[in-house]
Design an enzyme around this catalytic site. Structure first.
Site, PDB file in Angstrom:
ATOM      1  N   THR A   1      -2.454 -16.179 -13.800  1.00  0.00           N
ATOM      2  CA  THR A   1      -2.102 -17.408 -13.219  1.00  0.00           C
ATOM      3  C   THR A   1      -3.276 -17.632 -12.285  1.00  0.00           C
ATOM      4  O   THR A   1      -3.033 -18.752 -11.680  1.00  0.00           O
ATOM      5  CB  THR A   1      -0.882 -17.565 -12.730  1.00  0.00           C
ATOM      6  N   GLY A   2      -4.031 -16.709 -11.954  1.00  0.00           N
ATOM      7  CA  GLY A   2      -5.298 -16.954 -10.762  1.00  0.00           C
ATOM      8  C   GLY A   2      -4.958 -16.434  -9.461  1.00  0.00           C
ATOM      9  O   GLY A   2      -5.598 -17.080  -8.726  1.00  0.00           O
ATOM     10  N   LYS A   3      -4.359 -15.480  -9.488  1.00  0.00           N
ATOM     11  CA  LYS A   3      -3.918 -14.783  -8.207  1.00  0.00           C
ATOM     12  C   LYS A   3      -5.270 -14.134  -7.536  1.00  0.00           C
ATOM     13  O   LYS A   3      -5.451 -14.562  -6.305  1.00  0.00           O
ATOM     14  CB  LYS A   3      -2.828 -13.768  -8.266  1.00  0.00           C
ATOM     15  N   THR A   4      -5.540 -13.363  -8.412  1.00  0.00           N
ATOM     16  CA  THR A   4      -6.844 -12.797  -7.708  1.00  0.00           C
ATOM     17  C   THR A   4      -8.000 -13.825  -7.728  1.00  0.00           C
ATOM     18  O   THR A   4      -8.845 -13.731  -6.515  1.00  0.00           O
ATOM     19  CB  THR A   4      -7.485 -11.789  -8.758  1.00  0.00           C
TER      20      THR A   4
ATOM     21  N   GLU B   1       9.165 -18.324 -43.166  1.00  0.00           N
ATOM     22  CA  GLU B   1       8.722 -19.100 -42.404  1.00  0.00           C
ATOM     23  C   GLU B   1       8.911 -20.543 -42.978  1.00  0.00           C
ATOM     24  O   GLU B   1       9.148 -21.474 -41.889  1.00  0.00           O
ATOM     25  CB  GLU B   1       6.944 -18.986 -42.431  1.00  0.00           C
TER      26      GLU B   1
ATOM     27  N   GLY C   1       3.007 -14.610  -9.050  1.00  0.00           N
ATOM     28  CA  GLY C   1       2.851 -15.583 -10.303  1.00  0.00           C
ATOM     29  C   GLY C   1       2.521 -14.542 -11.492  1.00  0.00           C
ATOM     30  O   GLY C   1       2.496 -13.378 -11.317  1.00  0.00           O
ATOM     31  N   ALA C   2       2.867 -15.175 -12.782  1.00  0.00           N
ATOM     32  CA  ALA C   2       2.746 -14.277 -13.852  1.00  0.00           C
ATOM     33  C   ALA C   2       1.371 -13.807 -13.969  1.00  0.00           C
ATOM     34  O   ALA C   2       0.395 -14.318 -13.365  1.00  0.00           O
ATOM     35  CB  ALA C   2       3.057 -15.352 -15.006  1.00  0.00           C
TER      36      ALA C   2
ATOM     37  N   ASP D   1      13.454 -13.187 -33.918  1.00  0.00           N
ATOM     38  CA  ASP D   1      14.193 -14.465 -34.095  1.00  0.00           C
ATOM     39  C   ASP D   1      15.504 -14.259 -33.633  1.00  0.00           C
ATOM     40  O   ASP D   1      15.806 -14.989 -32.799  1.00  0.00           O
ATOM     41  CB  ASP D   1      14.280 -15.037 -35.465  1.00  0.00           C
TER      42      ASP D   1
HETATM   43  P1  ADP Z   1      -4.162 -12.696 -12.155  1.00  0.00           P
HETATM   44  O1  ADP Z   1      -4.858 -12.222 -10.949  1.00  0.00           O
HETATM   45  O2  ADP Z   1      -3.036 -13.615 -11.487  1.00  0.00           O
HETATM   46  O3  ADP Z   1      -3.625 -11.989 -13.219  1.00  0.00           O
HETATM   47  P2  ADP Z   1      -6.823 -13.786 -12.450  1.00  0.00           P
HETATM   48  O4  ADP Z   1      -7.060 -14.360 -11.083  1.00  0.00           O
HETATM   49  O5  ADP Z   1      -7.380 -12.499 -12.759  1.00  0.00           O
HETATM   50  O6  ADP Z   1      -5.412 -13.796 -12.710  1.00  0.00           O
HETATM   51  O7  ADP Z   1      -7.288 -14.827 -13.683  1.00  0.00           O
HETATM   52  C1  ADP Z   1      -8.133 -14.292 -14.726  1.00  0.00           C
HETATM   53  C2  ADP Z   1      -8.857 -15.357 -14.948  1.00  0.00           C
HETATM   54  O8  ADP Z   1      -8.496 -16.638 -15.494  1.00  0.00           O
HETATM   55  C3  ADP Z   1      -9.884 -15.877 -13.727  1.00  0.00           C
HETATM   56  O9  ADP Z   1     -10.913 -14.894 -13.894  1.00  0.00           O
HETATM   57  C4  ADP Z   1     -10.039 -17.310 -14.352  1.00  0.00           C
HETATM   58  O10 ADP Z   1     -11.447 -17.135 -15.283  1.00  0.00           O
HETATM   59  C5  ADP Z   1      -9.039 -17.506 -15.262  1.00  0.00           C
HETATM   60  N1  ADP Z   1      -8.051 -18.342 -14.358  1.00  0.00           N
HETATM   61  C6  ADP Z   1      -6.909 -18.208 -13.934  1.00  0.00           C
HETATM   62  N2  ADP Z   1      -6.368 -18.980 -13.242  1.00  0.00           N
HETATM   63  C7  ADP Z   1      -7.218 -20.332 -13.326  1.00  0.00           C
HETATM   64  C8  ADP Z   1      -7.269 -21.483 -12.669  1.00  0.00           C
HETATM   65  N3  ADP Z   1      -6.314 -21.896 -11.923  1.00  0.00           N
HETATM   66  N4  ADP Z   1      -8.274 -22.194 -12.622  1.00  0.00           N
HETATM   67  C9  ADP Z   1      -9.292 -21.433 -13.343  1.00  0.00           C
HETATM   68  N5  ADP Z   1      -9.415 -20.353 -13.965  1.00  0.00           N
HETATM   69  C10 ADP Z   1      -8.364 -19.778 -13.763  1.00  0.00           C
HETATM   70 ZN    ZN Z   2      11.203 -15.949 -37.719  1.00  0.00          ZN
END
Ligand code: ADP
Ligand code: ZN
Length: 630
Positions: free
Chosen positions: A217-220, A437, A213-214, A513
C-alpha cells in the site's frame, strides 16, 4: 523493499566454496586415515632383520622415519607379476644407527634420502577441521549480510542490513492518493526541516510514527517521501532480518543504528516489518530465536526512550499487522502516532496508475479510469506492476504505444499469474473445470443482486487457479445488503452444484469457494446480525480494529450452546443456498451444458457473449412455456 541489492548470487558462491572445502577436507582425512592401514609399522629391530635377510626391495630414509617396500616372494617365481602390486609397504622409526648406510650398500638395497613430510600430515589433521569451521562460520556471517560499513565490520557491528540513503528523490507527488496520511505526516516534515523553528512555535515533537497497511500500500514509499520532502537521510532496516540472528547481535545492531542516526540527525530511521520484531510477548512458540527477538525489541525500546526527541531523529515503522504488536511499542513517547494506509479506492487507483504511467507512452484510447474500475482491492504495488506489465507486452509486440488491450492482458496476468499455455490438463478435468466455472457465471447472471460477469476462463494461470470467473463490480462497495450477501453465497456454490448436476460427482476444485462461502455465512450470523434465529447480537469481538489493548486474547463471549446454535445456523444458511442453486441450475441444465461446451471450445468467454446466449435461451424458454400453457 525495492532498494534491496541482489544478494543471492553471493550467497550461492559462498556455499559453493564451503562445499568444495568440505570435500577437500574429506579427501585429506581419507588419506590420513586409510593410508597407514596398508602400511605396516615395524620395530627397528625387525626392520634390521629384514635388511639382513635380504627381504627389502627399496627404502626412502627420512629424518625420523624410514619408508620401505618388502620384496615379494611370489614375484621371484612369476616375474610377470608387477612387484609393486603385491609388495608390502612398511615404515619404521629411525634410531641412531651410523652403520645402516654401509649395511644397506652391502646388501644391495636401493635407498634414497627423503625430507620427512609427516609434520605436514600432523599439521593438516589439526588445520583441516579448523579450516572447515572457519568456512562455515564466515559463510554464516556473510549470509546475514553487510551492514552500514559495507560488510567489513565484526560481529556486533553489522549483521542485519541497514541502508542509508542520503539524497532521496521520492517526493509526495510520487505517492498517489493517501491524502490523509500525507497530511498527518506534514508535521513530521516540518519538524525535520527546521527542528528549532518547530520547537520555538511550540509544536509537540513527534518521535515514532507507525504506518499500518496491507503489503504494497506504499508504506515504504511514503516514509521515503517524507525523507525526500524534508531533505534528510533515510536509514532503513527490516525487522524480520533480526529474528534469525545470534542472541545479543540484534541488540548491538540497534544500538549501533541509533548511534549512527544521532550523528546524522535530523534524519529518519525506518523499520520495515516491525511486527517481526515487536510481536506481543507470548504470541507464537517459545524458542531461542524469540529470546533474540525480545532482546532486540527491548534494546529498541531503550533507545527510543533514551534519546531526546529534540535531536531530530524520527523513527518510522511499517507493519501490516498492527494488532499483534506488543502494546509496549505503542505507548506514549514511542510509536504513538499511527497512520493507517487503506487500500486505494477507485480514484486512488486511477491516481496511482497515472503516477506510474508517467514514463510510459500511452495510446490515446487508453482510459486509466476504466482500468481503475476493474481493479478493486488492488494495492499500489499491484497497480505499478500492471503498468509495467502492459508496457512490456507492448514492447514485446513491437509497438511503441501501450494499448488498452495490453492493459487488459496485464490485469489478467497480475490477477492470476502468468498464463501457462503449455500446461497439460486432461480432457475430463477440463470439462469439470468448464462446467464448474459456468456454474458460477450462470448463477451470477441469473441472480439479481450480483455484479455482472466480466469474463470466464479455463486457461490455467499461475499454480493455483485452474479457471476463473471474474465479476466486474460496478462501483466500490463499502456496504452490502443481506440479499447481496445471499446471492454472493449462491454464486460461490454455483461451481460445486454444476459439478454435482452434470457429473454426479464432485471434485476438490471447490475448496476455496466453500471456504469463502462458510466465512460469509458465519459473518452473516455472528457479525452482521442477519440470522433471524440468533437475532441482532454479535458473537465475536471486533478483531479488525487497530491497537486494542489485548488484541490477541479474543475471548469468546458466548456459551457452548450458543456456539452450537451458531454452527447449526451457518450450516442451515449454506444448506438453503445450496438447495436453491441446485434448483436453479437443474432447470437451466441445457443452458449450463451449452455454455460449458462453448467455453470448452473457446476457453475464454467475455461477459457480453455470455449474456447474449443466456438472454436468447431464457427468452425462447418463456415463449415455449407460454405456448404449452395454452
Ligand atoms: P509497502 O512498504 O507498503 O509494502 P511499498 O511502499 O514497498 O509498499 O510499495 C511498493 C511499490 O508500489 C512502490 O515502490 C510503488 O511503486 C508502488 N506504490 C505503492 N503505493 C503507491 C502509491 N500510493 N502511489 C504510487 N505508487 C505506489
Ligand atoms: Zn469455483
Amino acid at each position: 523493499m525495492p532498494t534491496e541489492p541482489e544478494k543471492h548470487s553471493s550467497v550461492n558462491g559462498r556455499w559453493q566454496v564451503v562445499a568444495f572445502g568440505a570435500l577437500l577436507v574429506i579427501v585429506i582425512l581419507f588419506e590420513i586415515v586409510l593410508l597407514p592401514s596398508s602400511v605396516q609399522d615395524l620395530p627397528y629391530s625387525q626392520f634390521k632383520k629384514l635388511v639382513q635377510t635380504g627381504q627389502v626391495a627399496d627404502l626412502k630414509i627420512g629424518a625420523t622415519t624410514i619408508h620401505g617396500t618388502l620384496l615379494d616372494k611370489t614375484s621371484a617365481t612369476s616375474p610377470e607379476t608387477p612387484t609393486s602390486e603385491k609388495a608390502e609397504r612398511f615404515t619404521t622409526t629411525r634410531v641412531e644407527d651410523p652403520g645402516l648406510v654401509a649395511e644397506l650398500e652391502a646388501s644391495g638395497i636401493a635407498f634414497s634420502g627423503q625430507a620427512d613430510n609427516s609434520w605436514i600430515f600432523n599439521l593438516l589433521s589439526w588445520l583441516a577441521p579448523l579450516f572447515i569451521l572457519l568456512l562455515f562460520w564466515s559463510a554464516y556471517f556473510r549470509r546475514m549480510g553487510a551492514g552500514i560499513g559495507g560488510g567489513l565490520m565484526a560481529a556486533g557491528k553489522s549483521r542485519a542490513r541497514v541502508y542509508v540513503e542520503h539524497e532521496i528523490k521520492v517526493r509526495f507527488d510520487d505517492v498517489a492518493g493517501l491524502d490523509e496520511a500525507k497530511e498527518e505526516l506534514q508535521e513530521v516534515i516540518e519538524f525535520l526541516r527546521t527542528p528549532e523553528k518547530f520547537r520555538r512555535l511550540g509544536g509537540k515533537v513527534p518521535k515514532g510514527v507507525l504506518l499500518a497497511g496491507a503489503p504494497g500500500t506504499g508504506k515504504t514509499l511514503l516514509a521515503k517521501a517524507v525523507a525526500g520532502e524534508a531533505g534528510v537521510p533515510f536509514f532503513s532496516l527490516s525487522g524480520s532480518e533480526f529474528v534469525e540472528m545470534f542472541v545479543g547481535v540484534g541488540a548491538a545492531r540497534v544500538r549501533d543504528l541509533f548511534e549512527q542516526a544521532l550523528q546524522k540527525a535530523p534524519c529518519i530511521v525506518f523499520i520495515d516489518e516491525l511486527d517481526a520484531l515487536g510481536k506481543a510477548r507470548g504470541i507464537g512458540p517459545a524458542g531461542g530465536s524469540h529470546e533474540e527477538r525480545e532482546q532486540t525489541l527491548n534494546q529498541l525500546l531503550v533507545e527510543m526512550d533514551g534519546f531526546d526527541p529534540n535531536t531530530g531523529v524520527i523513527i518510522m515503522a511499517a507493519t501490516n499487522r498492527p494488532e499483534i504488536l506488543d502494546p509496549a511499542l505503542l505507548r506514549a513517547g514511542r510509536f504513538d502516532r499511527h497512520v493507517v494506509l487503506d487500500r486505494p479506492d477507485v480514484k486512488g487507483r486511477e491516481a496511482i496508475l497515472r503516477v506510474h504511467a508517467k514514463n510510459v507512452k500511452l495510446a490515446a484510447e487508453v482510459n486509466l479510469s476504466v482500468i481503475a474500475a476493474r481493479t478493486p482491492g488492488f494495492v499500489g504495488a499491484d497497480l505499478a506492476n500492471i503498468v509495467n506489465e502492459a508496457a512490456l507486452l507492448a514492447a514485446r509486440k513491437g509497438r511503441d504505444e501501450v494499448l488498452m488491450a495490453d492493459f487488459d492482458e496485464a490485469v489478467d496476468r497480475v490477477i492470476a499469474g502468468l498464463e501457462k499455455r503449455n500446461r497439460v490438463i486432461n480432457p475430463r478435468e477440463k470439462a469439470i473445470i468448464a462446467h464448474h466455472e459456468i456454474g458460477h457465471a450462470l448463477t451470477a447472471e441469473l441472480l439479481p443482486h450480483v455484479d455482472p460477469v466480466r469474463k470466464v476462463s479455463i486457461i490455467p494461470r499461475g499454480i493455483a487457479a485452474l479457471g476463473y470467473t471474474q465479476q466486474l463490480p460496478t462501483e466500490d462497495r463499502y456496504l452490502m445488503t443481506r440479499s447481496e450477501l445471499e446471492d454472493r453465497l449462491r454464486v460461490l456454490l454455483g461451481g460445486r452444484v454444476a459439478e454435482e448436476i452434470i457429473f454426479g460427482d464432485v471434485s476438490t476444485g471447490a475448496q476455496d469457494d466453500l471456504q469463502k462461502a462458510t466465512d460469509t455465512a458465519r459473518s452473516m450470523v455472528t457479525e452482521y446480525g442477519m440470522s433471524t434465529r440468533l437475532g441482532l447480537r454479535t458473537f465475536e469481538k471486533e478483531r479488525r480494529g487497530l491497537f486494542l489493548d489485548t488484541p490477541w486474547a479474543t475471548k469468546k463471549d458466548y456459551s457452548e450452546e450458543k456456539a452450537a446454535e451458531i454452527d447449526k445456523e451457518v450450516e442451515d444458511i449454506l444448506e438453503r443456498a445450496h438447495k436453491q442453486v441446485r434448483e436453479l441450475l437443474t432447470t437451466q441444465k441445457p443452458l449450463l451444458e451449452k455454455l460449458a461446451s462453448l467455453l470448452l471450445e473457446k476457453e475464454v468467454l467475455e461477459g457480453d457473449e455470455l449474456r447474449q446466449i443466456i438472454h436468447a435461451v431464457v427468452a425462447e424458454d418463456s415463449t415455449n412455456k407460454r405456448a404449452t400453457l395454452h
